[in-house]
Scaffold this active site. Structure first.
Site, PDB file in Angstrom:
ATOM      1  N   SER A  39       0.834  -1.211   0.000  1.00 25.76           N
ATOM      2  CA  SER A  39       0.000   0.000   0.000  1.00 25.76           C
ATOM      3  C   SER A  39       0.864   1.253   0.000  1.00 25.76           C
ATOM      4  CB  SER A  39      -0.976   0.001   1.174  1.00 25.76           C
ATOM      5  OG  SER A  39      -0.320   0.178   2.396  1.00 25.76           O
ATOM      6  N   ARG A  64      12.804  -8.112   5.267  1.00 28.04           N
ATOM      7  CA  ARG A  64      13.984  -8.962   5.417  1.00 28.04           C
ATOM      8  C   ARG A  64      15.191  -8.083   5.752  1.00 28.04           C
ATOM      9  NH1 ARG A  64      14.652 -14.071   4.121  1.00 28.04           N
ATOM     10  NH2 ARG A  64      12.514 -14.039   3.337  1.00 28.04           N
ATOM     11  N   ILE A  65      16.011  -8.558   6.680  1.00 30.16           N
ATOM     12  CA  ILE A  65      17.202  -7.787   7.046  1.00 30.16           C
ATOM     13  C   ILE A  65      18.203  -7.863   5.891  1.00 30.16           C
ATOM     14  CG2 ILE A  65      19.158  -7.643   8.645  1.00 30.16           C
ATOM     15  CD1 ILE A  65      17.286  -8.709  10.831  1.00 30.16           C
ATOM     16  N   HIS A 125       9.055   2.963   8.960  1.00 30.83           N
ATOM     17  CA  HIS A 125       8.878   2.039  10.083  1.00 30.83           C
ATOM     18  C   HIS A 125       7.632   2.456  10.864  1.00 30.83           C
ATOM     19  CE1 HIS A 125      10.099  -0.929  13.017  1.00 30.83           C
ATOM     20  NE2 HIS A 125       9.797  -0.059  13.966  1.00 30.83           N
ATOM     21  N   LEU A 161      19.658  -1.888  12.514  1.00 30.28           N
ATOM     22  CA  LEU A 161      18.256  -2.109  12.151  1.00 30.28           C
ATOM     23  C   LEU A 161      17.354  -1.021  12.746  1.00 30.28           C
ATOM     24  CD1 LEU A 161      16.321  -4.152  10.746  1.00 30.28           C
ATOM     25  CD2 LEU A 161      15.967  -5.154  13.007  1.00 30.28           C
ATOM     26  N   ASP A 162      16.628  -0.335  11.882  1.00 29.50           N
ATOM     27  CA  ASP A 162      15.703   0.738  12.278  1.00 29.50           C
ATOM     28  C   ASP A 162      16.411   1.838  13.072  1.00 29.50           C
ATOM     29  OD1 ASP A 162      13.599  -0.705  11.074  1.00 29.50           O
ATOM     30  OD2 ASP A 162      13.193  -1.807  12.918  1.00 29.50           O
TER      31      ASP A 162
HETATM   32  C1  GAR Z   1       3.940  -0.778   6.771  1.00 29.23           C
HETATM   33  O1  GAR Z   1       3.198  -0.535   7.939  1.00 29.23           O
HETATM   34  C2  GAR Z   1       5.404  -0.495   7.021  1.00 29.23           C
HETATM   35  O2  GAR Z   1       5.639   0.578   7.897  1.00 29.23           O
HETATM   36  C3  GAR Z   1       5.837  -1.793   7.655  1.00 29.23           C
HETATM   37  O3  GAR Z   1       5.194  -2.777   6.899  1.00 29.23           O
HETATM   38  C4  GAR Z   1       3.947  -2.257   6.408  1.00 29.23           C
HETATM   39  C5  GAR Z   1       3.899  -2.477   4.929  1.00 29.23           C
HETATM   40  O4  GAR Z   1       2.633  -2.150   4.415  1.00 29.23           O
HETATM   41  N1  GAR Z   1       7.265  -1.930   7.601  1.00 29.23           N
HETATM   42  C6  GAR Z   1       7.953  -2.534   8.551  1.00 29.23           C
HETATM   43  O5  GAR Z   1       7.464  -3.021   9.534  1.00 29.23           O
HETATM   44  C7  GAR Z   1       9.441  -2.545   8.297  1.00 29.23           C
HETATM   45  N2  GAR Z   1      10.139  -2.929   9.484  1.00 29.23           N
HETATM   46  P1  GAR Z   1       2.404  -2.073   2.852  1.00 29.23           P
HETATM   47  O6  GAR Z   1       2.986  -3.345   2.240  1.00 29.23           O
HETATM   48  O7  GAR Z   1       0.907  -2.027   2.719  1.00 29.23           O
HETATM   49  O8  GAR Z   1       3.083  -0.836   2.337  1.00 29.23           O
END
Ligand code: GAR
Length: 209
Positions: A7, A85-86, A103, A138-139
């Protein structure tokens, strides 16, 4: 690069298509062959490459394959949009200052997974999302822009995640637009917006252009 629903990719594609930001998505890569993000890209004629890790493949050699796949596209920026994935340190270092991530928390709070659950368990009154440059920690890379949402009575993970995701769709295209316009750079590990160093992340309250 995305692993799931894509998204955020959709929001970025919309921003590019509408001309709100002057950028072009040249390729989408996923570690999951079935990721909806890939079909979102291929549906609009953007190369969509599934590059899952192979059995026994190290993080380093997977990172080399990712770099090799990216090479021909000559991308100025790598955007991690739900890439779960890291990445290898070599991959991250090669793209230093040219890779951003979103994040779903107000970093430095809640690095890693299950951020919404952890915010609820901690009884926090607010939660949100952060766009940051990617470093090997990471992050942990320097944050550029955050958006906050309230945690409301009765919230569960799903409700809170949806509220945060809606804000992700606003702040991620905004930061990419700044980079594409040459307003935001990250030389020497410090983000610079309009020539000024960002020592703390900006908070998107709707007033930032
Ligand atoms: C989002 O909330 C993004 O912040 C999170 O995954 C989701 C992806 O949503 N990312 C992480 O957690 C990275 N550590 P999407 O596929 O609908 O864009």
């Amino acid at each position: 690069m995305a692993s799931g629903g894509g998204s955020n990719l959709g929001a970025i594609l919309d921003a590019c298509r509408s001309g709100r930001i002057s950028a072009e998505v040249v390729v989408v890569i996923s570690d999951k062959a079935a990721a909806r993000a890939l079909t979102r890209a291929s549906d609009v004629g953007i190369p969509a490459l599934p590059i899952p890790p192979e059995a026994g493949e190290t993080r380093e050699s997977h990172g080399e394959r990712l770099l090799a796949a990216l090479g021909p596209f000559d991308a100025d920026l790598v955007v991690l949009a739900g890439y779960m994935r890291i990445l290898s340190t070599a991959f991250v270092q090669r793209l230093s200052g040219r890779m951003v991530n979103i994040h779903p928390s107000l970093l430095p709070r809640h690095k890693g997974l299950h951020t919404h659950r952890r915010a609820l368990e901690a009884g926090e009154p607010e939660h949100g999302c952060t766009v940051h440059y990617v470093t090997p920690e990471l992050d942990g890379g320097p944050a550029v822009l955050q958006a906050k949402v309230p945690v409301l009575p009765g919230d569960d993970e799903t409700a809170l995640a949806a509220r945060v995701l809606a804000r992700e769709h606003v702040i991620y295209p905004k930061v990419i637009g700044w980079i594409a316009a040459g307003r935001l750079r990250c030389p020497d590990g410090v983000p610079m917006l309009d020539g000024r160093p960002l020592t703390a992340p900006l908070i998107d309250d709707g007033s930032l252009a």
